[in-house]
Design a protein around this motif. Sequence first.
Motif, PDB file in Angstrom:
ATOM      1  N   TRP A 153     -36.438 -31.169  63.282  1.00 16.81           N
ATOM      2  CA  TRP A 153     -36.821 -29.747  63.252  1.00 16.81           C
ATOM      3  C   TRP A 153     -37.068 -29.269  64.688  1.00 16.81           C
ATOM      4  CZ3 TRP A 153     -40.747 -26.390  64.492  1.00 16.81           C
ATOM      5  CH2 TRP A 153     -40.886 -25.222  63.731  1.00 16.81           C
ATOM      6  N   LEU A 167     -34.180 -21.154  60.889  1.00 19.06           N
ATOM      7  CA  LEU A 167     -33.922 -21.747  59.587  1.00 19.06           C
ATOM      8  C   LEU A 167     -34.426 -20.804  58.503  1.00 19.06           C
ATOM      9  CD1 LEU A 167     -35.277 -25.319  60.398  1.00 19.06           C
ATOM     10  CD2 LEU A 167     -32.884 -24.568  60.475  1.00 19.06           C
ATOM     11  N   GLU A 214     -32.636 -29.907  53.030  1.00 17.92           N
ATOM     12  CA  GLU A 214     -32.414 -29.027  54.186  1.00 17.92           C
ATOM     13  C   GLU A 214     -33.767 -28.603  54.749  1.00 17.92           C
ATOM     14  OE1 GLU A 214     -28.028 -27.071  53.550  1.00 17.92           O
ATOM     15  OE2 GLU A 214     -29.742 -25.815  53.049  1.00 17.92           O
ATOM     16  N   TRP A 215     -33.849 -28.591  56.091  1.00 21.99           N
ATOM     17  CA  TRP A 215     -35.073 -28.155  56.772  1.00 21.99           C
ATOM     18  C   TRP A 215     -35.380 -26.695  56.464  1.00 21.99           C
ATOM     19  CZ3 TRP A 215     -38.333 -31.413  58.881  1.00 21.99           C
ATOM     20  CH2 TRP A 215     -37.910 -32.550  59.557  1.00 21.99           C
ATOM     21  N   LEU A 251     -33.764 -28.780  66.589  1.00 20.99           N
ATOM     22  CA  LEU A 251     -33.092 -27.572  66.118  1.00 20.99           C
ATOM     23  C   LEU A 251     -33.651 -26.341  66.817  1.00 20.99           C
ATOM     24  CD1 LEU A 251     -32.833 -28.304  62.285  1.00 20.99           C
ATOM     25  CD2 LEU A 251     -30.907 -27.950  63.851  1.00 20.99           C
ATOM     26  N   PHE A 295     -29.373 -28.912  57.722  1.00 23.77           N
ATOM     27  CA  PHE A 295     -29.961 -27.596  58.023  1.00 23.77           C
ATOM     28  C   PHE A 295     -28.957 -26.486  57.734  1.00 23.77           C
ATOM     29  CE2 PHE A 295     -27.720 -28.669  61.892  1.00 23.77           C
ATOM     30  CZ  PHE A 295     -27.220 -27.464  62.378  1.00 23.77           C
TER      31      PHE A 295
END
Length: 208
Positions: free
Chosen positions: A105, A129, A163-164, A108, A202
């Motif tokens: 995370w 996100l 998925e984050w 990203l 993601f």
Amino acid sequence: ERLNILVPPVPTIKAKTRKAMEMYGLRLVFLPKELTEKDYPMDFVKPNWGRCLTVDGIERRPLPGRWVLVETIQKSNWKDPKGYGNGNDPLAKDLGLPSRFSISWDDLHMTHLPSAAKLLGLSKKAVRLTTAEEWQWIAYAFLWLNRHRNMTLPNFGSTNSWEWCENAYRGDDRLVMGDRGRGGLGGVGGCWHGDTDDGIGFRVLAVL
């Protein structure tokens, strides 16, 4: 009972962003802030917040009442060698990523989402996100469009990967959504924000 939701006009989208939408498979979606889980249709699979997590540790975020762009790429199975989009993932390629898995995370947000914003022609602040609430609502909306408008949008809960999401869990963890074995569209889990888990991918969202 029907809800009267005011949907504002779609914001002006510049040419670079429109081109990127086509190239990377992004779709316009309106996320009405008036909508909460109690308003969802009877057949909507609601998040099972307490199955894997302690509910009072979950950061909840209401829908923003904004137009957004969201990726429509199919979520891959865990360790699927073809990866997201059955091996056709132009955004990951342009971000220099061999896979959407095993990315924290933190990485990203520090590196890949700012790079995605540049590719989309949008500000860094606009690209992030999904929240868990956004992820779940968009997932259901896509299934409704498939069923009632004969579209072929992805089923976010159909694969055995997560998925984050943006939401925090107990401070240092972040929410993950969508593992088929943990409830599919209703599946909610958590993972430390610095972890590089090969079962978590993601999806990019951009607020217009």
